[in-house]
Design a protein around this motif. Sequence first.
Motif, PDB file in Angstrom:
ATOM      1  N   ASP A   1       5.882 -73.493  26.387  1.00 50.74           N
ATOM      2  CA  ASP A   1       6.994 -72.849  25.802  1.00 50.74           C
ATOM      3  C   ASP A   1       6.998 -71.638  26.215  1.00 50.74           C
ATOM      4  N   HIS A   2       8.049 -70.763  25.167  1.00 45.92           N
ATOM      5  CA  HIS A   2       8.180 -69.298  25.440  1.00 45.92           C
ATOM      6  C   HIS A   2       6.947 -68.415  25.159  1.00 45.92           C
ATOM      7  N   TYR A   3       5.888 -68.958  24.463  1.00 48.95           N
ATOM      8  CA  TYR A   3       4.889 -68.413  23.760  1.00 48.95           C
ATOM      9  C   TYR A   3       3.549 -68.598  24.813  1.00 48.95           C
ATOM     10  N   GLY A   4       3.698 -69.441  25.974  1.00 50.14           N
ATOM     11  CA  GLY A   4       2.360 -69.786  26.615  1.00 50.14           C
ATOM     12  C   GLY A   4       1.692 -71.079  26.426  1.00 50.14           C
ATOM     13  N   ASN A   5       2.197 -71.818  25.254  1.00 51.48           N
ATOM     14  CA  ASN A   5       1.621 -73.167  24.783  1.00 51.48           C
ATOM     15  C   ASN A   5       2.356 -74.367  25.343  1.00 51.48           C
ATOM     16  N   CYS A   6       1.570 -75.384  25.670  1.00 50.64           N
ATOM     17  CA  CYS A   6       1.884 -76.656  26.061  1.00 50.64           C
ATOM     18  C   CYS A   6       2.301 -77.309  24.949  1.00 50.64           C
ATOM     19  N   VAL A   7       3.449 -77.825  24.822  1.00 48.57           N
ATOM     20  CA  VAL A   7       4.178 -78.601  23.657  1.00 48.57           C
ATOM     21  C   VAL A   7       4.883 -79.829  24.313  1.00 48.57           C
ATOM     22  N   PRO A   8       5.144 -80.861  23.415  1.00 52.55           N
ATOM     23  CA  PRO A   8       5.953 -81.942  23.681  1.00 52.55           C
ATOM     24  C   PRO A   8       7.537 -81.419  23.822  1.00 52.55           C
ATOM     25  N   ARG A   9       8.178 -82.059  24.411  1.00 53.49           N
ATOM     26  CA  ARG A   9       9.952 -81.558  24.756  1.00 53.49           C
ATOM     27  C   ARG A   9      10.473 -81.306  23.548  1.00 53.49           C
ATOM     28  N   GLU A  10      10.204 -82.151  22.660  1.00 54.09           N
ATOM     29  CA  GLU A  10      11.022 -82.179  21.314  1.00 54.09           C
ATOM     30  C   GLU A  10      10.354 -80.806  20.494  1.00 54.09           C
ATOM     31  N   SER A  11       9.339 -80.158  20.815  1.00 57.79           N
ATOM     32  CA  SER A  11       8.959 -79.219  20.033  1.00 57.79           C
ATOM     33  C   SER A  11       8.969 -77.779  20.828  1.00 57.79           C
ATOM     34  N   CYS A  12       9.927 -77.922  21.953  1.00 53.86           N
ATOM     35  CA  CYS A  12      10.016 -76.808  22.944  1.00 53.86           C
ATOM     36  C   CYS A  12      10.778 -75.486  21.992  1.00 53.86           C
ATOM     37  N   SER A  13      10.474 -74.404  22.446  1.00 59.87           N
ATOM     38  CA  SER A  13      11.064 -73.446  21.989  1.00 59.87           C
ATOM     39  C   SER A  13      12.455 -73.107  22.361  1.00 59.87           C
ATOM     40  N   CYS A  14      13.043 -71.878  21.833  1.00 58.39           N
ATOM     41  CA  CYS A  14      14.590 -71.748  22.304  1.00 58.39           C
ATOM     42  C   CYS A  14      14.742 -70.412  22.392  1.00 58.39           C
ATOM     43  N   VAL A  15      15.657 -69.722  23.074  1.00 62.28           N
ATOM     44  CA  VAL A  15      15.877 -68.522  23.360  1.00 62.28           C
ATOM     45  C   VAL A  15      17.679 -68.169  23.230  1.00 62.28           C
ATOM     46  N   SER A  16      17.739 -66.876  22.714  1.00 61.28           N
ATOM     47  CA  SER A  16      19.054 -66.398  22.607  1.00 61.28           C
ATOM     48  C   SER A  16      18.904 -65.002  23.086  1.00 61.28           C
ATOM     49  N   GLY A  17      19.555 -64.603  24.208  1.00 64.22           N
ATOM     50  CA  GLY A  17      19.430 -63.349  24.929  1.00 64.22           C
ATOM     51  C   GLY A  17      18.155 -62.997  25.044  1.00 64.22           C
ATOM     52  N   GLU A  18      17.357 -61.989  24.557  1.00 61.25           N
ATOM     53  CA  GLU A  18      16.085 -61.837  24.850  1.00 61.25           C
ATOM     54  C   GLU A  18      15.031 -62.094  23.491  1.00 61.25           C
ATOM     55  N   GLU A  19      15.666 -62.987  22.678  1.00 62.20           N
ATOM     56  CA  GLU A  19      14.881 -63.248  21.386  1.00 62.20           C
ATOM     57  C   GLU A  19      14.584 -64.419  21.527  1.00 62.20           C
ATOM     58  N   LYS A  20      13.128 -64.946  21.173  1.00 54.81           N
ATOM     59  CA  LYS A  20      12.533 -66.159  21.364  1.00 54.81           C
ATOM     60  C   LYS A  20      12.392 -66.858  19.761  1.00 54.81           C
TER      61      LYS A  20
END
Length: 978
Positions: free
Chosen positions: A639-658
Amino acid sequence: FVHVLCGITQPLTGEKFYVRSECPFNFITFTHDKVDVIVTLTRGKSGLISRAVINVNNAKISLENGHIIVEDQSVSVPYNDMYRHIFQYGIYTKMKSKVLPAAFSILWQSFGNEISLFWVRGHGSFSQTVDCKALSYMKNCFSDLDWTMTLCGHNVDGFEKRPEIYCPFFHEIAHNCSEFYSEVSDWRIRTNCPEPTCPGNLIFQEFGPAFSPICSSSQSDVANSENITTCLCPPGTVLNDLEPGNLCVAPQNCPCFHNGQVLPHGAVLDERCQTCKCQGRDWTCEKKTCPATCTIEGRYVTTFDGKYYTLPGTCKYHAVVGLQKQKYRIFKSEYTVCNRIISFFASFPPENVTVFWQSSMFVQLHASTGMSLQVRVSPTVQLYLTLPAQEKGQTKGICGNYNDITTDEFISFTSYPESSSEVFAQSWAEPGCTPGQKCTISQTPGNAPLTLYHDSACEQSQCGCSGNKEECLCVVLANYAQACAKQGETVEGWRTVIDSTECDHNQKFEYNMQACNRTCRSLSEPDPTCEGVSDPVEGCGCPEGTYLSENSKCVPRIECSCYYGGKVFSGSEPVEVNGQKCMKCRKCTFTVFYRFLACPLPKTYKHCSGLQRTCDALTKPMDKLCQSGCFCPTDLYEDHYGNCVPRESCSCVSGEEKYRSGDVVEDNCKTCTCKGGKWNCLSQECPGKCQVYGNGHYKTFDSKWYHFDGHCQYTLVEDSCGRSSGSFSITAESVPCCDAALTCARVIVINLKGEVTLTLEDMNVKENLLQPQSSENVVLYSVHTFGLYIEISIPSMGLTVIWDKNTRLTIIADEMLKVGNSQKVCGLCGNFDDDETNDLQTRSLVQVTNALEFGNSWKTTTPPCLDAVNETFPCERFSYCAAWAEHRCKALIMDTFTECHQKVDPQYYLEACVKETCSCQFEGKFLGFCTAVAAYADACSRKGTCVKWRTPDLCRTYCSEHNDMYSFSSAQEIKVTY
C-alpha cells in the motif's frame, strides 16, 4: 428637481423666476462624491434653449442644432458608454450618469433644432405644487394668480406666438396639477396646443409608461416606470425594436435575432446540432443527434462533453478507454501508416477499420463501431476522436466520461471526482511524465492576425512554444479553422497572411480537401474513404477533376491505372481482368504497431516481474512491464504506507493525499469511500454557484467561464425563462471608476415577486416596496453581514446572494432550481443543468457560441441601451503594464496557494488576474488585482483550504470596531416577513 421652459426657471426649492438673457448661464452646479457637475444653458432669439452643455467631471455632452455631441462626436439615441446613458423617455430624451446617484437625471424635450423644456432631477424631496395659473378654469391648481399671469406674460410677450414657445408652459401647469387634473384635462383644446407627433404607428398618450413592450424581449418593465407624456403602441401590439421604422406589430409577428441578423417570423435555422424556428420573437429549438468529439490539440483538450482544459506535461495519457468490453484504447505512442510516424497509439478489437490520408496533413480512421479518428500530422499532431451516441456513459480517460454532464468530467482512474484538471490528467498518465511549463498569459504581438479561438491556447502557444513562434501561432489558427469546418463554415485564405504552403508533385493546397472519390482506385472499385462521416480538412491533395495515382501524382482520369482485387495493374502490356485493361500491381500496406514498454519481510526479490503487486499500480493505467525488485508475496499488495495488504485493503490516493481503506471523503457534491485501492462515490444534492467579478469575468452555475462587460443593466438570473412572468430576477450594472474606463463597483437589483426590490449599491442594501405584500406568513428574505461581505438569503426561492460591496457577486442556487422536466433559471449565470456547453442561451432561447451576442441578449428591456460591440481589458489600455501584471499574478501559482492547487485549478483565475491587474494601481477604488486574488482564495476556502494571503503590503483591509461603514453590523440580521 430644477427645470426651465422658455425662460421660466423652477429652482430646487422656492419660487419660479424668469430669465430672458441670451447669454450662457450656469443652470446648476454641484459636487457629489468628488464628481463635479456643471450644466450651462443658452437661450436663442426665439425664446427656446439653443444650446445646453452638461459637464460631468470634464466629460462634456453638448445639445445644439438638433444634435447630441459627446466628446466632439455627434451621436444618436440610445447612446451609452462606461460613464453615461442617453435614451428616449416618452416624448423626452433622458441622460443618466453612472458616476452620480441613480436618482439624478436630466430630461429635455426637443423642438426642431432647439429645446423647449429642460429638467434636472436630483435625489431628495421636491415639491410638485406649482404656483401658476394660465387660465381661469385652472384656479384650483395654484394660489397666486397675479404672479402666474406675470410669468405667463414674460414667457409670451416679445416672441412670435408659436406653439413650441407657449405650449410647454401650459404643459407644465397641467401636468403639475395632478390633484385637479380631471378639471383641466382638456387644456390642449383650450390653449390650441397640438399633441406631439409620434413616429411610426405609435400613439400619443398624455400619461403613460415611458416605454412600450418590445419584440426583442417577452419580459416588460413598463409596469414599474413612472407615468409621463409618451408615445406607445396600440393595445395588443409591441414595438418592433429589431427593425427601423418604429412600427408596432402583433407579438406573434415579431422577427427574431441571431448572430447579428434579424430574421423574419417563421425563419428556420438548421445548424449542426439543433434546428430552430422563429415563432413570435422567440426561437423554438429541437436538438439533433449530434456525435461528440474529443479534441486533443497539443496540450489542450476539449472532452466529449465540451470541457476544455490543459494537460500538465509530456506524458503517455490514456485518452479513451471503453468501460464494458474494452472496445478501444487510445493514447500517445507510435502509429505507422506507410512509413509516416504519428505519435499516438490505437488498439481496436479485430473488426473492420479503414485508414487513409484525407489530405497531406490529415490521416482518417473509420471503425465499423461508428468511431472516427481524425489526426493532423503536420506540423504537429492533433487528434479529433468522434464516438457514436450509443457509447454515451461507456468511456473514461482524459477525454472524459461522455454523459452530457460537464460538472463531473474529471473522474480519475480510481473513480475519484477530482477538482483539478492537472490531478485528473495525471491519474490517466503512465509513469515517466515530464512536467509542463506553467506560464502566465503574455500579450500577443500587435501585428499578429488574432482570431477568437481559445484565447488562452493562442496566447499560451507563445509562452509554451519551443520552436518558431510564428509556426506555433499558425497551429492555433489552423485549429480554429478546423473547428469552424466542423460547424460547416470553411475559412479560406487565412494562411496567405502569415504562411505559405507548398505541395509535392502537382498536388494543390485547398482549405476544403476531401479524399472521397479523388483517387484512381475509386474509379475501379468502391472507395472506402467515402464511408463514415468526414469533416473537410485543409492540406494538399488532388484538385477536383484529377485523381491520385499509385505514384502520389494527380492525373486526369484517362491516365489512371486499373485496380482489381486490391492490386494495381500498370505497364505497357494490358492485362484482361473481367473485361478491364489493367496493369502490373504494387501495394501500399498499412501497418499498426502495438508497443507496450536483501528485501524487508514479508517482501521477496523478483527478477523481471510482469506483475506490479502494489496498490499504486491499481491507481495508474500502465502496461505489464518487466521490473525487478522487492515485491509483496502472492495475493498481497504494497500500500501507499509501505505495508503488504490484501487487495481489498489497499489504500487510495487523490492528488498527493493518501487515504486508508475505509476512509470517507466528501468533495464535489459526492461522498467517496476508499475500498480496494479505488473510490466508490455516491452523489449528493449539489447547489450551483454563479460568480461575477472585476471587468466582467463570469463563472456560471455549471462552471463555464467567459467574459462580458457591457455598459447596460443585465439579467444575471431569473426564473421566467420564456414564460410571461416569474417570481424573482437579479440584475447587475457596472459602475465605472472616475479616472479610467474600469469597473469599480456593481449595482445589483434583486426583484422578489414584483413586490419588493433590494438594491445593493454604495456598500448598502436598500429596500423598495413596489406593491402591497402578499399575505403569506413566510420569511421572504434576510440580510446580514459577515467579514467583508453582505449575504442575502431567500430560502423560499432557493437563492443566496453574497456581495463584497464592490464588483464581486456570488449567487448560490439550490438543487431545487436545477433543470428537471423544464428549464427553471436563465440569464448570464446559465441554465443550471450540469452542462456548461449550452450555458450561452440567449433570452430568445437559442444556443450561441459568442459571449457578446449572449450577453447583449440579456439586457434589461428598459431603458433602451446599445449592444456591446467589442471587449477591452485593462492590459489593452495599459499595455506597458503587462509584464508587471504577469509578475504580480504569479502569486496564484506560487507557494502561498500550493495547498489549494490540487483542489481548485488556478488557470482561469490566473488569466483573469492578468487581465484585471494591468491598471497598475493597488490604491484607490479600482482593486482589480486584489479582487482577482480574493476570488481564487474564496474558491480555495470553499474547498476547505483557508489561505492567509493578505499582508500589510498586499491588499490589506481595514476593519472598524463598530462596523459603522455598512448598513448592518455583523451581529445584526434583518428578516422581512410577508
